[in-house]
Design a protein around this motif. Sequence first.
Motif, short mmCIF file in Angstrom:
data_model
loop_
_atom_site.label_atom_id
_atom_site.label_comp_id
_atom_site.label_asym_id
_atom_site.label_seq_id
_atom_site.Cartn_x
_atom_site.Cartn_y
_atom_site.Cartn_z
N ALA A 1 0.70 -1.16 -0.06
CA ALA A 1 -0.01 -0.09 -0.01
C ALA A 1 1.02 1.13 0.08
CB ALA A 1 -0.81 0.01 1.21
N GLU A 2 0.48 2.14 -0.87
CA GLU A 2 1.21 3.51 -0.98
C GLU A 2 0.38 4.57 -0.39
OE1 GLU A 2 3.42 3.89 -4.74
OE2 GLU A 2 1.78 2.60 -5.25
N LYS A 3 1.27 5.47 0.40
CA LYS A 3 0.43 6.70 0.91
C LYS A 3 1.49 7.92 0.78
CE LYS A 3 -1.22 8.34 5.52
NZ LYS A 3 -1.52 8.00 6.78
N TYR A 4 0.72 9.04 0.58
CA TYR A 4 1.41 10.11 0.08
C TYR A 4 0.97 11.33 1.04
CZ TYR A 4 3.11 7.45 -3.83
OH TYR A 4 3.43 6.51 -4.89
N ASN A 5 1.90 12.09 1.83
CA ASN A 5 1.65 12.93 3.03
C ASN A 5 2.15 14.30 2.37
OD1 ASN A 5 0.42 11.20 4.99
ND2 ASN A 5 2.36 10.28 4.38
N VAL A 6 1.55 15.55 2.72
CA VAL A 6 2.13 16.45 2.66
C VAL A 6 2.60 17.19 4.24
CG1 VAL A 6 1.79 19.20 2.21
CG2 VAL A 6 0.85 16.99 0.70
N TYR A 7 3.80 17.62 4.42
CA TYR A 7 4.29 17.82 5.63
C TYR A 7 4.37 19.45 5.98
CZ TYR A 7 5.77 12.86 5.32
OH TYR A 7 5.46 11.73 5.11
N PHE A 8 4.44 19.77 7.00
CA PHE A 8 4.53 21.25 7.29
C PHE A 8 6.05 21.48 7.47
CE2 PHE A 8 4.80 24.75 10.36
CZ PHE A 8 4.26 25.80 9.34
N SER A 9 6.38 22.46 6.74
CA SER A 9 7.69 23.11 6.92
C SER A 9 7.89 24.25 7.75
CB SER A 9 8.49 23.31 5.52
OG SER A 9 9.91 23.65 5.70
N ASN A 10 8.90 24.23 8.70
CA ASN A 10 9.18 25.45 9.52
C ASN A 10 10.38 25.76 9.63
OD1 ASN A 10 8.64 27.57 11.44
ND2 ASN A 10 9.31 26.02 12.94
N LEU A 11 10.84 26.74 8.97
CA LEU A 11 12.45 27.34 9.21
C LEU A 11 13.24 26.45 8.50
CD1 LEU A 11 12.62 28.84 12.81
CD2 LEU A 11 12.16 29.92 10.56
N GLY A 12 12.69 25.93 7.33
CA GLY A 12 13.45 24.83 6.47
C GLY A 12 13.64 23.62 7.08
N LYS A 13 12.97 23.15 8.08
CA LYS A 13 13.26 21.87 8.76
C LYS A 13 11.81 21.12 8.74
CE LYS A 13 16.84 23.24 11.82
NZ LYS A 13 17.24 23.22 13.43
N ILE A 14 11.90 20.10 7.83
CA ILE A 14 10.75 19.29 7.56
C ILE A 14 9.93 18.54 8.97
CG2 ILE A 14 9.45 17.57 6.57
CD1 ILE A 14 11.04 17.98 4.28
N GLN A 15 8.75 18.82 9.47
CA GLN A 15 8.39 18.11 10.60
C GLN A 15 7.62 16.95 10.29
OE1 GLN A 15 9.31 19.53 13.48
NE2 GLN A 15 10.19 21.29 12.22
N LYS A 16 8.03 15.63 10.44
CA LYS A 16 7.53 14.53 10.05
C LYS A 16 6.48 14.13 11.03
CE LYS A 16 11.38 13.25 6.86
NZ LYS A 16 11.13 14.27 6.15
#
Length: 752
Positions: free
Chosen positions: A734-749
């Motif tokens: 199963a494949e899952k694609y997410n959009v992550y919120f970026s703050n100050l250039g650091k991706i919060q996973k």
Amino acid sequence: MFLLPSPSSSYLTKHQDTFCFGGPSHPYTGSQTSRIWCAKRTGKRRYPSEKKKLRTKHKELLSDAKEKSKFEGTWRLFKLAVPLDQDPGKDFLRVSDGLLQEIAKVLKFPVASLLPPEAFTVVRKSFDARKKLKEPKFVHTVDMDVKKLISLEPRCWDFISRLEPKVGLVEPVHDGIHFGDLTSIIREGKENKEAVLKGGNGHGISSTELYKNQATRKPKIAVVGCGPSGLFAALVLAELGADVTLIERGQPVEKRGRDIGALVVRRILELESNFCYGEGGAGTWSDGKLVTRIGRNSGSVLAVMRTLVQFGAPEQILIDGKPHLGTDRLVPLLRNFRQHLQHLGVTIKFGTRVDDLVIKDGHVLGVMASESADKLHLTSQKMEYDAVILAVGHSARDIYEVLLAHNVELIPKDFSIGLRIEHPQELINSIQYAELASEVCHGRGKIPVADYKVASYIDKEDFYGASDAGVANRSCYSFCMCPGGQVVLTSTSPSEICINGMSFSQRASKWANAALVVTVTTKDFEALDYYGPLAGVKFQDKHSGRMIGHAREWNGLYYLDNPNLPPNLHNNGNLFFFDSIKNNREKVLLQHCHLRHPSFRVIKLLFPCLLNKLDVESLHCEVRELAKHKCVPFPISNKMSTYPFYLIHTDVWGLSNIPNVFVACWFLTFIDVCTRVTWVFLLKQKFEVNFVVQQFFSMIQNQFGVSIKRISSDNAKDYFNHGLNSFCQKRGIAEKYNVYFSNLGKIQKWYK
């Protein structure tokens, strides 16, 4: 048999260019000496005899100039001062329009724009910002090719005919004087089959014995120490045809750089690979200044300078009044130097320490050497050579003990000790340049980063405290000033603290530092019951354990308490710091820190007199800027995997500005959400993502006997392709694609 010790371990361009070696017929004696060429003093401080010789030399120069034709050869024009606003800057080394105007004044040529720049060559360029001048200027020394000048501009003929030589201003250059690098000088001498290669100052390289021995076999010579003296000794001997082995207790610059990084970051000291030991000597991680007191334009200095250019140094060092390399340029230069030596057949043994000399019947037969890591000398082995050159520098104290044990005559000399002081570079710029300080621009501006030199002669009655040494006077002076540099730890033992200054080629650091030293003599050693040729070494190694002073930290610097202040002022820290501050900018920053970093507009309302001449927008506080940054809360996800390989998160990163050794610029990561185990794959191209993902899934299946159930990634288009989708569908992944919120250039996973 000659033992030639290195004059210094710092990276200087001074090179002793007289080498002699022989076979067993030359007995070794401890008192044997060699001829040493000493430098003459330059500038205003000359002995009367030196001034007389200089006047005689100039008279001969002027008489020769009158006998020769003015329309042949080269003339050298000195002290051509171009105002700052008419010069492109310190990095411009060609002939500018402003320089042509100054040349036209010397030639009394009416139209400077008609002079062809191709006929002139800038030999030296320096910046003079002394306050006694009306305006700061770039001072040039220029060579004028008369024949080319007349061929390009025939109207200069009359002006050249009226040109008269003047000492220190206009002088003819001797025909045929051209100093190449050491390699070309030696090869040219070998082609001409000359026994002695002479430079412009009378120095020579004795090679008669070498050519005699070449008829039978190559002489085997060991050069101990890979500092500047050792490197140049190995270069000259290898070019002359000797079988050279270069022995260095430290590591090559690549490994040495990693060891120094471990010392700076993790405080791990490698005893045989640090700021003092290793390829290039102590000067590799230093300021890289190429200044000398033996004459800036002498033949030997120019030969060494051009040799450095041959190995990668910028040609600017041949022209700069104060040439400087920097650590970032020295490292690749030394790598090229080493490769050239290896190409000549030089054997280089890194990580090898010389434990003893092999001497029999008064003859040096070789050395006893072992691995540097072997503290007990268990791996020591005998290496036989026809001659040994010691270029060990000042830090190899064990070699001095070895020489003393073999009754080699060691002569102690006076030296200087002291401490290193550090200042904000902007402060030095403002003191030296005043309103021109803004032109520095962290080493990228029109004018060079400011430096300084201070000296004082102190009589005995001015000494602070009692002294039993009986020294009548001392000299106190600054040494090794590093503008735009940093202070580094140069200890070779965990029980000592020793520091030095270094800088990079741009000199862009916000700090400046310099050593402040005072001379010590044998009388100082004897006052502490230290006698013998190594008394100075014992004096340096003395561990008293006493506190030498007390300092307070402020804004990253330590301010030393003044013992002459009244006791009540020492208890008032605010007053102490306030008296240490020299300008309004620092006063504003101090009040800003005291008041817990308010806005500078608030400071202006509270202290209007301090900001009377300051622009509020020019004041910055890093603490205040960082405090305004808010970290957006991100809830910890409860979608955790219950067992390994149930959920794998993958992400692709790049493009990296600097590829690794495999020319990989992209990185593909796989993270098991349950165990947080991470796999990283290096990619040369981004299209390899599809292949690597399939390869990773097959590896997990084969190695762990389980199948990956789900894969998660961001919306990168690299995961949206027919091949990868078909692969996942066939295996039921199963494949899952997410959009992550970026703050100050650091991706919060979400799986954090």
